[in-house]
Design an enzyme around this catalytic site. Structure first.
Site, PDB file in Angstrom:
ATOM      1  N   LYS B  76       0.841  -1.197   0.000  1.00 42.38           N
ATOM      2  CA  LYS B  76       0.000   0.000   0.000  1.00 42.38           C
ATOM      3  C   LYS B  76       0.879   1.250   0.000  1.00 42.38           C
ATOM      4  CE  LYS B  76      -3.908   1.921   2.666  1.00 42.38           C
ATOM      5  NZ  LYS B  76      -4.765   1.737   3.861  1.00 42.38           N
ATOM      6  N   SER B 151      -9.832   1.474   2.877  1.00 38.73           N
ATOM      7  CA  SER B 151      -8.976   2.264   2.029  1.00 38.73           C
ATOM      8  C   SER B 151      -7.897   1.460   1.303  1.00 38.73           C
ATOM      9  CB  SER B 151      -8.287   3.348   2.856  1.00 38.73           C
ATOM     10  OG  SER B 151      -7.390   2.774   3.775  1.00 38.73           O
ATOM     11  N   SER B 175     -10.040  -0.716   7.098  1.00 43.19           N
ATOM     12  CA  SER B 175      -9.388  -0.556   5.793  1.00 43.19           C
ATOM     13  C   SER B 175      -8.605  -1.760   5.283  1.00 43.19           C
ATOM     14  CB  SER B 175      -8.453   0.657   5.819  1.00 43.19           C
ATOM     15  OG  SER B 175      -9.194   1.837   5.758  1.00 43.19           O
TER      16      SER B 175
END
Lengths: 95, 485
Positions: B76, B151, B175
């Site tokens: 990420k 997310s 997330s």
């Protein structure tokens, strides 16, 4: 309780975010619907409840006051949007 | 080559260790697939040339005793990577090149892993659909124009589409678990303090936690072994005795007591989620677990409390983005207007909303009514779990109140978007570990996940329960590769 346009502009100022009138109106609508949702919390009696500030309820660890990274000025300044040799540069702040 | 990308992380490692596959072959296979999968928009930054170079070096003189020997991984774009652009999905960091490495990614490279690139995410991890990223929406491989969740949406999408054998995300309110649930993958949020937050772009510091996103539970255990370590650089890192998670995996859960909280049976929850949950309960019984009805009475207040605590911390954390030392800078006639224009142009709408909420609830005259109140509610939510854990070892709930939705469906109404995290947020507020495992599909053939919530620092227990369930569930995504060009 509702948040009016004047308050929105005040919060924007505190947040250091410039907003125009159109944006302020959008935010007024969004924030009011969010706070309507948030205010369901008022139904809960919390008079005798201690606030929980952090899950890791331990005191901060102490460490020696020792420099571990040296001579990284160039590395740090590398990401600066504007620089002058050894300094970060900002718009003039004194007359 | 299609064989390579179909291997789980642990199978891949075995093949490297047995010299059946080289790091270069594997790295090139993932890169080739990523090149054909650009439409999903999973990557913000790729580092493919360096990855091949590193793989070559590994094949020449690598250490095969490492936990992740020569394994290529994408992560990420919230983890700072030394000398590689780290954007947090934001315009304001769109040119930021860190001069240091986050602790958790450093652990990956120290164990032989190779960085493929940085994966898309909601801006500053604020979002539940990956639609707030400055770098555009991410599409889920489970369906055209379907969100991957957020997310960690780029991570979930890349993992499900087999562009990386495993990945890591961050979880502040769901997330990791919500996108895992939306994409038919496994997502683990460890106990707060388990994985270091050093070098992760901060959103809400008392809630943020990094964790593995993987194809199966064994892989999650393996990744947790690598990234969960005590770190002096994070003052909230906890020095507890970590398990040997992968080696200690056991599918024997006889006698385990699993709690079913009645408050998670929310109004308007689709029947398919209700029956998924019921099937999970039946399965646990079959595996020898004892099912116990429990109550977590303050559950419905978790989300509103979260939307005070998280924005408050975010408004403080994001105060550092002022256009002076790094990141995007706009112009202004004086210092203040330069700040205001920089932040106005550099942040997206959702981030601005949350900064404004946070600033408001912390401002003079409102602190007690909002922020202090929310912290008290947080205590009540944690007390609910403490009470429940006197009689159970873990708690089973659905991961999300719905399956994946279409891009654009919820962007006009922030509150409807926030409701996605209704089952995941209480866990962050209480600092507990939780895992989402794929457990079924909805009528559109989109994946659905079940969440297991554990006691603090008892990740092994969570992994074992989900490991035993996974064996029986034998979930398959069966994606049709429709996005491949």
């Amino acid at each position: 309780m509702s948040i009016n346009l004047k308050t929105i502009k005040h919060i924007a100022k505190l947040s250091r975010i410039s907003i125009d009138d159109k944006k302020a109106k959008e935010l007024e609508k969004d924030l009011n619907s969010i706070f309507e949702f948030i205010e369901t919390l008022n139904k809960v009696d919390t008079k005798k409840v201690e606030p929980l500030t952090s899950i890791a309820e331990t005191s901060l660890k102490l460490r020696g006051d020792v420099v571990k990274t040296k001579n990284i000025r160039e590395k740090i300044l590398k990401n600066s949007p504007d620089e002058n040799k050894d300094f970060f540069v900002v718009p003039k702040v004194v007359e | 080559m299609s064989d390579i990308i179909n291997l789980t992380l642990s199978a891949l490692i075995d093949k490297i260790k047995n010299k059946e596959l080289s790091s270069q072959e594997i790295t090139k296979a993932y890169i080739a697939r990523a090149e054909k999968s650009k439409d999903l928009n999973t990557y913000i930054t790729t580092d493919f040339e360096n990855a091949i170079e590193k793989a070559k070096k590994f094949d020449e003189k690598g250490n095969f005793d490492y936990e992740l020997p020569g394994v290529p991984l994408a992560v990420k774009d919230l983890f700072c990577t030394n000398n590689l652009k780290t954007t947090a999905g934001s315009k304001i960091l769109s040119n930021f090149i860190p001069s240091y490495e986050s602790t958790v990614t450093q652990h990956l490279w120290d164990e032989g892993a190779i960085l493929l690139g940085k994966l898309n995410c909601d801006e500053f991890a604020m979002g539940s659909s990956n639609e707030t990223s400055f770098f555009g929406n991410v599409e889920s491989p489970v369906g055209k124009k379907v969100v991957p969740g957020g997310s960690s949406g780029g991570s979930a999408s890349a993992l499900a589409a087999k562009l990386t054998p495993a990945t890591i995300g961050t979880d502040t309110g769901g997330s990791i678990r919500q996108p895992a649930s939306f994409t038919g993958t496994v997502g683990l949020k460890p106990t707060y303090g388990s994985c270091s937050r050093y070098g992760i772009v901060a959103f809400a510091s008392s809630l943020d936690q990094a964790g593995p996103m993987t194809q199966d539970v064994s892989d999650a255990a393996l990744m947790l072994d690598v990234i969960s370590k005590y770190d002096l650089k994070d003052s909230t890192s906890v020095n507890f005795k970590r398990g040997d998670y992968f080696k200690s995996l056991s599918s024997n859960i006889k006698g385990k007591k699993i709690g079913i909280p009645k408050e998670y049976r929310v109004d308007g929850m689709p029947k398919e989620i209700e029956s998924l949950w019921q099937d999970g309960i039946t399965l646990l019984k079959k595996l020898g677990a004892k099912i116990i009805d429990i109550s977590l009475p303050h559950t419905k207040y978790a989300l509103p409390a979260y939307y005070i605590v998280a924005p408050a911390e975010a408004s403080s954390n994001l105060a550092r983005y002022d256009g002076v030392k790094y990141g995007y800078r706009s112009q202004g006639e004086n210092l203040i207007s330069m700040y205001e224009n920089t932040r106005s142009e550099g942040f997206g709408d959702e981030v601005k909303r949350r900064i404004m909420i946070g600033t408001y609830v912390l401002s003079s005259g409102y602190y007690d009514a909002y922020y202090l109140k929310a912290q008290k509610i947080r205590r009540l939510i944690k007390n609910d779990f403490d009470e429940a854990y006197k009689s159970v070892d873990a708690i089973l709930t659905p991961s999300t109140p719905s399956s994946a939705f279409n891009i654009g469906d919820k962007t006009d109404d922030p509150v409807s978007m926030y409701l996605n995290d209704i089952f995941t947020v209480p866990v962050n507020l209480s600092g507990l570990p939780a895992i989402s495992i794929p457990a079924g599909k909805d009528k559109n053939n989109y994946p659905l996940g079940l969440q297991l919530i554990g006691k603090a620092f008892e990740e092994q227990n969570l992994l074992n329960i989900s490991y035993s369930m996974e064996k029986e569930l034998s979930f398959k995504n069966n994606l049709q590769d429709w996005w491949i060009k």
